[in-house]
Design an enzyme around this catalytic site. Sequence first.
Site, PDB file in Angstrom:
ATOM      1  N   TYR A 120      -3.689   0.781   4.896  1.00  0.00           N
ATOM      2  CA  TYR A 120      -2.661  -0.138   4.390  1.00  0.00           C
ATOM      3  C   TYR A 120      -3.012  -1.582   4.767  1.00  0.00           C
ATOM      4  O   TYR A 120      -2.998  -2.475   3.916  1.00  0.00           O
ATOM      5  CB  TYR A 120      -1.297   0.251   4.970  1.00  0.00           C
ATOM      6  N   GLN A 169       1.463  -4.112  -2.759  1.00  0.00           N
ATOM      7  CA  GLN A 169       1.107  -2.860  -2.087  1.00  0.00           C
ATOM      8  C   GLN A 169       2.319  -1.948  -1.923  1.00  0.00           C
ATOM      9  O   GLN A 169       2.214  -0.739  -2.066  1.00  0.00           O
ATOM     10  CB  GLN A 169       0.472  -3.137  -0.724  1.00  0.00           C
ATOM     11  N   GLU A 170       3.454  -2.534  -1.632  1.00  0.00           N
ATOM     12  CA  GLU A 170       4.654  -1.737  -1.392  1.00  0.00           C
ATOM     13  C   GLU A 170       5.251  -1.169  -2.675  1.00  0.00           C
ATOM     14  O   GLU A 170       5.700  -0.027  -2.697  1.00  0.00           O
ATOM     15  CB  GLU A 170       5.716  -2.566  -0.655  1.00  0.00           C
ATOM     16  N   SER A 171       5.281  -1.972  -3.748  1.00  0.00           N
ATOM     17  CA  SER A 171       6.039  -1.552  -4.936  1.00  0.00           C
ATOM     18  C   SER A 171       5.380  -1.875  -6.272  1.00  0.00           C
ATOM     19  O   SER A 171       5.969  -1.575  -7.311  1.00  0.00           O
ATOM     20  CB  SER A 171       7.407  -2.225  -4.912  1.00  0.00           C
TER      21      SER A 171
END
Length: 181
Positions: free
Chosen positions: A160, A62-64
């Site tokens: 998120y 999800q972050e990168s």
Amino acid sequence: MRRILAAVVLAGGIGIAFFTLQTSKPGWWERLWYPLRYEQIVRGHARNYDLDPALLAAVIYQESKFQANARSKSGAIGLMQLLPGTAKGIAVHTGGSRFVVSDLYNPEINIRYGAWYLHHLLHKYGDEQTALAAYNAGQDNGDRWRRDGGGIRFSETRAYVHRVEDLKQIYRDAYGAQLRG
């Protein structure tokens, strides 16, 4: 005319196959869409910090999207999108003394720091959703939401948390025992 008909039939067949795969979600199909890079590092730090490896993989995705050189507009860096100030604090807490910002581009260091931080947040808040919300929006917001008792106030952060929870299940289904190692 036959070529057009053949093209339409072929396109329809491809569409049906794609829909079937998206609906049934076999493991190989999910692994194609949701890769697991740095698997040994993810497993090792998940084990070291008593984390569900599927959760750790989900946060990284999800972050990168597993891009080690990722950098956000807010200045977060690397696989787990850590802010340099946060990472410097983590380095101090984990016995490091020579932190440099470029360390955050190193997958091993970034995942180690991110795993420590995620473990810290899970321990601090006692539940995964609040910990994920604080990971995304910061501990000050997590503290305030918890104190006020009104839940996560930012729609982006709610999305998120929901997405990471979905990704955690996808990684469990797609990698299973391989991820638990």
